[in-house]
Scaffold this active site. Structure first.
Site, PDB file in Angstrom:
ATOM      1  CG  HIS A 167      -1.811   1.229   1.270  1.00 16.91           C
ATOM      2  ND1 HIS A 167      -3.035   1.264   0.633  1.00 16.91           N
ATOM      3  CD2 HIS A 167      -1.647   2.446   1.859  1.00 16.91           C
ATOM      4  CE1 HIS A 167      -3.589   2.449   0.831  1.00 16.91           C
ATOM      5  NE2 HIS A 167      -2.770   3.185   1.575  1.00 16.91           N
ATOM      6  CB  CYS A 168       1.794   3.604  -2.570  1.00 13.06           C
ATOM      7  SG  CYS A 168       2.675   5.158  -2.834  1.00 13.06           S
ATOM      8  CG  PHE A 169       0.661   5.252   3.591  1.00  8.57           C
ATOM      9  CD1 PHE A 169      -0.580   5.226   4.198  1.00  8.57           C
ATOM     10  CD2 PHE A 169       1.559   4.230   3.864  1.00  8.57           C
ATOM     11  CE1 PHE A 169      -0.927   4.208   5.077  1.00  8.57           C
ATOM     12  CE2 PHE A 169       1.226   3.210   4.740  1.00  8.57           C
ATOM     13  CZ  PHE A 169      -0.022   3.197   5.340  1.00  8.57           C
ATOM     14  N   GLY A 223      -2.196   7.024  -1.827  1.00  6.55           N
ATOM     15  CA  GLY A 223      -3.444   6.661  -1.162  1.00  6.55           C
ATOM     16  C   GLY A 223      -4.105   5.463  -1.785  1.00  6.55           C
ATOM     17  CG  ASN A 224      -4.984   2.912  -5.330  1.00  8.67           C
ATOM     18  OD1 ASN A 224      -5.701   2.132  -4.713  1.00  8.67           O
ATOM     19  ND2 ASN A 224      -5.000   2.995  -6.649  1.00  8.67           N
TER      20      ASN A 224
END
Length: 263
Positions: A110-112, A115-116
């Site tokens: 998950h890439c903050f 946001g996805n």
């Protein structure tokens, strides 16, 4: 969980703010300083070449950033016969993300900052996003070094000049020898350098996993993958039109085979 959801909102805002500040510095400080060279030809002036290269890097970075968000890697039909939130998916490469509240096919992480979740549908765009973000930051750092060198008459010929720039500039700033705008550019130099190195390292790490046909989620879970040629693994992620994807942000065309294998 509340902290993760808050980070999922703050990190994209931080990225957009850094991008906006970079654009402002490039347009109102770096480019005007290059136009002051009277000996430069109009057709191939440094300002024109610098502006074209920076726009190319920025357009690819922001374009792939948008595509990472648009190409949602969720596959809600992967878990059949039960709710995806209560029953784990049968495929070892599918994963339910509590932050996104969705099931991801070939989940990587998950890439903050976007946001996805990163999965089969947006992996190529994510790798290119990291690549062009790294290039844009490092190039902005070089342009900023040239600007500071001209404004403050500082020579960066010594290998340690960049390392000693910050502490020296801080002392000169409090003594009034360095303006606030110049100090802000110096701080941005180190921020661009850190972001550029981080994105470059993350891009290389993702490329190594792609060559091995693995995802970060599979590595953490210890899931064994079938050995395949590295060329096939690259084509599965980047597709046959990989060269066009390097020049122009476009949707991922290489994820269909991975989708069929996991279903």
């Amino acid at each position: 969980m509340l902290a993760l959801r808050l980070l999922n909102v703050v990190a994209p805002a931080y990225f957009l703010c850094i991008s906006l500040v970079t654009f402002v510095l490039q347009l109102f400080l770096f480019l005007p300083s290059m136009r002051e060279d009277p000996a430069a030809a109009r057709l191939f002036s440094p300002a024109l070449l610098h502006g074209a290269l920076f726009l190319f890097l920025s357009a690819n970075a922001l374009g792939n950033y948008v595509l990472v968000i648009q190409n949602s890697p969720d596959d809600l039909g992967a878990c059949q016969g039960a709710s995806a939130r209560k029953t784990p998916c049968p495929s070892p490469s599918t994963h339910f993300c509590r932050v996104c509240a969705r099931v991801t096919l070939r989940h990587d992480h998950h890439c903050f900052f976007t946001g996805n979740c990163i999965g089969s549908r947006n992996m190529r765009n994510f790798v290119l996003f990291c690549l062009y973000t790294s290039l844009a930051c490092l190039y902005s750092m070089v342009a900023g070094v040239a600007y500071i060198s001209a404004v403050l008459s500082i020579s960066f010929a010594h290998p340690l000049a960049f390392l000693t720039l910050l502490p020296t500039s801080i002392s000169q700033f409090f003594s009034g020898a360095v303006l606030g705008s110049e100090m802000f550019v110096i701080l941005m130099l180190y921020l661009w350098f850190a972001i550029g190195l981080a994105c470059a390292g993350f891009c290389c790490h993702q490329l190594l996993l792609i060559l091995r046909g693995q995802t970060r989620h599979q590595v953490r879970k210890g899931v064994a993958v079938r050995a395949r040629p590295w060329r096939k693994n690259l084509q599965e992620v980047f597709g046959k039109r990989w060269l066009l994807g390097l020049l122009v942000p476009m949707f991922n065309v290489g994820s269909e085979s991975s989708k069929q294998q996991d279903k």
